[in-house]
Design a protein around this motif. Structure first.
Motif, PDB file in Angstrom:
ATOM      1  N   PHE A 104       8.015  15.165  42.762  1.00 62.23           N
ATOM      2  CA  PHE A 104       9.408  15.582  42.627  1.00 62.23           C
ATOM      3  C   PHE A 104       9.599  16.452  41.383  1.00 62.23           C
ATOM      4  O   PHE A 104      10.199  17.530  41.432  1.00 62.23           O
ATOM      5  CB  PHE A 104      10.315  14.350  42.562  1.00 62.23           C
ATOM      6  N   LEU A 105       9.058  15.992  40.243  1.00 60.32           N
ATOM      7  CA  LEU A 105       9.183  16.751  38.996  1.00 60.32           C
ATOM      8  C   LEU A 105       8.393  18.057  39.042  1.00 60.32           C
ATOM      9  O   LEU A 105       8.836  19.072  38.501  1.00 60.32           O
ATOM     10  CB  LEU A 105       8.706  15.890  37.812  1.00 60.32           C
ATOM     11  N   LEU A 106       7.242  18.031  39.706  1.00 56.25           N
ATOM     12  CA  LEU A 106       6.431  19.248  39.853  1.00 56.25           C
ATOM     13  C   LEU A 106       7.214  20.332  40.588  1.00 56.25           C
ATOM     14  O   LEU A 106       7.328  21.470  40.115  1.00 56.25           O
ATOM     15  CB  LEU A 106       5.145  18.915  40.609  1.00 56.25           C
ATOM     16  N   PHE A 107       7.769  19.978  41.735  1.00 55.06           N
ATOM     17  CA  PHE A 107       8.465  20.983  42.548  1.00 55.06           C
ATOM     18  C   PHE A 107       9.801  21.380  41.941  1.00 55.06           C
ATOM     19  O   PHE A 107      10.177  22.558  41.976  1.00 55.06           O
ATOM     20  CB  PHE A 107       8.644  20.464  43.975  1.00 55.06           C
ATOM     21  N   ALA A 108      10.529  20.409  41.355  1.00 54.59           N
ATOM     22  CA  ALA A 108      11.818  20.724  40.732  1.00 54.59           C
ATOM     23  C   ALA A 108      11.623  21.612  39.503  1.00 54.59           C
ATOM     24  O   ALA A 108      12.358  22.588  39.310  1.00 54.59           O
ATOM     25  CB  ALA A 108      12.544  19.440  40.352  1.00 54.59           C
ATOM     26  N   VAL A 248      21.731  29.139  42.367  1.00 55.91           N
ATOM     27  CA  VAL A 248      21.561  28.751  40.959  1.00 55.91           C
ATOM     28  C   VAL A 248      22.633  27.746  40.545  1.00 55.91           C
ATOM     29  O   VAL A 248      22.346  26.744  39.879  1.00 55.91           O
ATOM     30  CB  VAL A 248      21.619  30.007  40.058  1.00 55.91           C
ATOM     31  N   THR A 249      23.881  27.989  40.945  1.00 52.76           N
ATOM     32  CA  THR A 249      24.978  27.092  40.589  1.00 52.76           C
ATOM     33  C   THR A 249      24.774  25.705  41.177  1.00 52.76           C
ATOM     34  O   THR A 249      24.952  24.685  40.491  1.00 52.76           O
ATOM     35  CB  THR A 249      26.319  27.666  41.082  1.00 52.76           C
ATOM     36  N   LEU A 250      24.376  25.630  42.451  1.00 52.42           N
ATOM     37  CA  LEU A 250      24.122  24.339  43.097  1.00 52.42           C
ATOM     38  C   LEU A 250      23.003  23.575  42.403  1.00 52.42           C
ATOM     39  O   LEU A 250      23.128  22.395  42.087  1.00 52.42           O
ATOM     40  CB  LEU A 250      23.752  24.552  44.570  1.00 52.42           C
ATOM     41  N   PHE A 251      21.892  24.269  42.151  1.00 50.52           N
ATOM     42  CA  PHE A 251      20.694  23.615  41.624  1.00 50.52           C
ATOM     43  C   PHE A 251      20.871  23.193  40.168  1.00 50.52           C
ATOM     44  O   PHE A 251      20.687  22.028  39.816  1.00 50.52           O
ATOM     45  CB  PHE A 251      19.503  24.555  41.760  1.00 50.52           C
ATOM     46  N   TYR A 252      21.246  24.155  39.310  1.00 51.13           N
ATOM     47  CA  TYR A 252      21.370  23.847  37.886  1.00 51.13           C
ATOM     48  C   TYR A 252      22.574  22.953  37.606  1.00 51.13           C
ATOM     49  O   TYR A 252      22.521  22.095  36.716  1.00 51.13           O
ATOM     50  CB  TYR A 252      21.502  25.138  37.071  1.00 51.13           C
ATOM     51  N   GLY A 253      23.664  23.157  38.353  1.00 48.57           N
ATOM     52  CA  GLY A 253      24.856  22.344  38.123  1.00 48.57           C
ATOM     53  C   GLY A 253      24.605  20.868  38.356  1.00 48.57           C
ATOM     54  O   GLY A 253      24.870  20.033  37.485  1.00 48.57           O
ATOM     55  N   TYR A 278      21.254  17.876  45.018  1.00 47.49           N
ATOM     56  CA  TYR A 278      20.081  18.717  44.772  1.00 47.49           C
ATOM     57  C   TYR A 278      18.826  18.308  45.542  1.00 47.49           C
ATOM     58  O   TYR A 278      17.825  19.024  45.516  1.00 47.49           O
ATOM     59  CB  TYR A 278      19.778  18.845  43.269  1.00 47.49           C
ATOM     60  N   THR A 279      18.880  17.186  46.260  1.00 44.50           N
ATOM     61  CA  THR A 279      17.716  16.828  47.083  1.00 44.50           C
ATOM     62  C   THR A 279      17.956  17.031  48.578  1.00 44.50           C
ATOM     63  O   THR A 279      17.002  17.153  49.341  1.00 44.50           O
ATOM     64  CB  THR A 279      17.311  15.351  46.867  1.00 44.50           C
ATOM     65  N   ILE A 280      19.220  17.075  49.005  1.00 40.88           N
ATOM     66  CA  ILE A 280      19.528  17.193  50.427  1.00 40.88           C
ATOM     67  C   ILE A 280      20.423  18.400  50.720  1.00 40.88           C
ATOM     68  O   ILE A 280      20.070  19.274  51.520  1.00 40.88           O
ATOM     69  CB  ILE A 280      20.200  15.903  50.947  1.00 40.88           C
ATOM     70  N   ILE A 281      21.572  18.464  50.053  1.00 43.65           N
ATOM     71  CA  ILE A 281      22.539  19.520  50.358  1.00 43.65           C
ATOM     72  C   ILE A 281      22.031  20.893  49.956  1.00 43.65           C
ATOM     73  O   ILE A 281      22.046  21.837  50.761  1.00 43.65           O
ATOM     74  CB  ILE A 281      23.891  19.213  49.682  1.00 43.65           C
ATOM     75  N   ALA A 282      21.546  21.031  48.709  1.00 47.05           N
ATOM     76  CA  ALA A 282      21.069  22.340  48.234  1.00 47.05           C
ATOM     77  C   ALA A 282      19.885  22.875  49.048  1.00 47.05           C
ATOM     78  O   ALA A 282      19.919  24.027  49.499  1.00 47.05           O
ATOM     79  CB  ALA A 282      20.713  22.260  46.748  1.00 47.05           C
TER      80      ALA A 282
END
Length: 311
Positions: A104-108, A248-253, A278-282
């Motif tokens: 999870f941390l690798l891909f994020a 960007v707004t979805l992910f970083y927010g 950030y795991t399903i909707i984005a």
């Protein structure tokens, strides 16, 4: 509590959405459909890039790699979450939990700097169009991709080793639907101050650092558009950048709210909702955001559909 007095934990329990037992099957059907749709959308974009000559540009090279990262990201979390929705035994082994957190941390982490690379690509395309083919040739694009993966790998190794070196002695119930940092740290029966400080430093370096690079790129882009472009040129340039800004707004927010809050403000329902973003909707929305607003992608789809009809 001393490590010597701890009984080693061999597995955790992912509580997930067990507080709404009557909705388990409904949630499974909804999430399973979203899982299939998200996977299909990302795989479709990757296939589209590979099979369309008009998409062989740095912008779509980054987009195809972004979709690949999203597929890996989805497969890290969703299958276990779906299985637990139907299972009475919602367990995950100690090492399985560590592997899930690492991936999870690798891909994020990789996604953060890949998004920054995509912003830089748009900056060169709009602000220095005559130098675009020189500054964004294939070797440089590959270096950006590799750099993103290296940063993600370092983040994942440091965080996973630090978190899973803690002693876990009492509760083994993770009040979440996957192995994330805050709920795992909450189970430790030792002082977690070092881990909290390192998590904050890494979050500032990765999320805030890559976000600032993205903001700087787009600040210069907007200034250039307003200063040099005609009304029609401004509309086209803004249209090109809008999709990336939404992603960007979805992910970083959502990521920033999750990991930059003080520890005292963590709450189960809030954390799960933010994590769902950030795991399903984005990941579900990203391919549609990029494709529905992109004329090149629409054109490539029409060409493929036309070729299929001819056959």
């Amino acid at each position: 509590m001393n490590r010597e007095n701890c009984t080693p934990i061999t597995e955790f329990i992912l509580l997930g959405f067990s507080d709404v037992p009557k909705l388990q099957y409904i949630l499974f059907v909804v999430f399973f459909c979203l899982f299939k749709l998200s996977l299909f959308a990302h795989m479709f974009l990757i296939t589209l890039y590979k099979s369309s000559p008009n998409l062989q540009t740095p912008m779509y090279f980054f987009l195809a790699n972004f979709s690949f990262l999203e597929v890996c990201y989805i497969l890290t979390i969703w299958p276990k979450m779906l299985r637990n929705l139907l299972s009475e035994h919602k367990t995950i082994s100690f090492y399985g939990c560590a592997v899930q957190m690492y991936l999870f941390l690798l891909f994020a982490g990789s996604e953060c700097y890949l998004l920054a690379s995509m912003a830089y690509d748009r900056y060169i395309a709009i602000c220095h169009p005559l130098l675009y083919n020189i500054l964004m040739h294939k070797v440089i694009c590959v270096q950006f991709i590799c750099g993103s993966w290296i940063i993600g790998t370092l983040v994942a190794i440091i965080q996973t080793v630090l978190i899973f070196s803690l002693p876990f002695c009492s509760s083994r119930e993770i009040n979440h639907f996957y192995c994330d940092i805050p709920p795992i740290m909450a189970l430790a029966c030792a002082d977690t101050q070092v881990q909290e400080v390192v998590t904050l430093i890494i979050t500032l370096s990765v999320i805030v650092g890559s976000f600032m690079l993205t903001v700087i790129s787009y600040s210069v882009i907007i200034w250039t558009i307003l200063k040099k472009h005609s009304a029609l040129g401004r509309k086209k340039a803004f249209s090109t950048c809008t999709s990336h800004l939404i992603v960007v707004t979805l992910f970083y927010g959502s990521g920033g709210v999750m990991y930059l809050r003080p520890k005292s403000s963590y709450g189960t329902d809030i954390d799960r909702f933010i994590s769902l973003v950030y795991t399903i909707i984005a990941p579900l929305l990203n391919p549609f955001i990029y494709s529905l607003r992109n004329n090149d992608v629409k054109s490539a789809v029409r060409k493929i559909w036309y070729n299929i009809k001819l056959k």
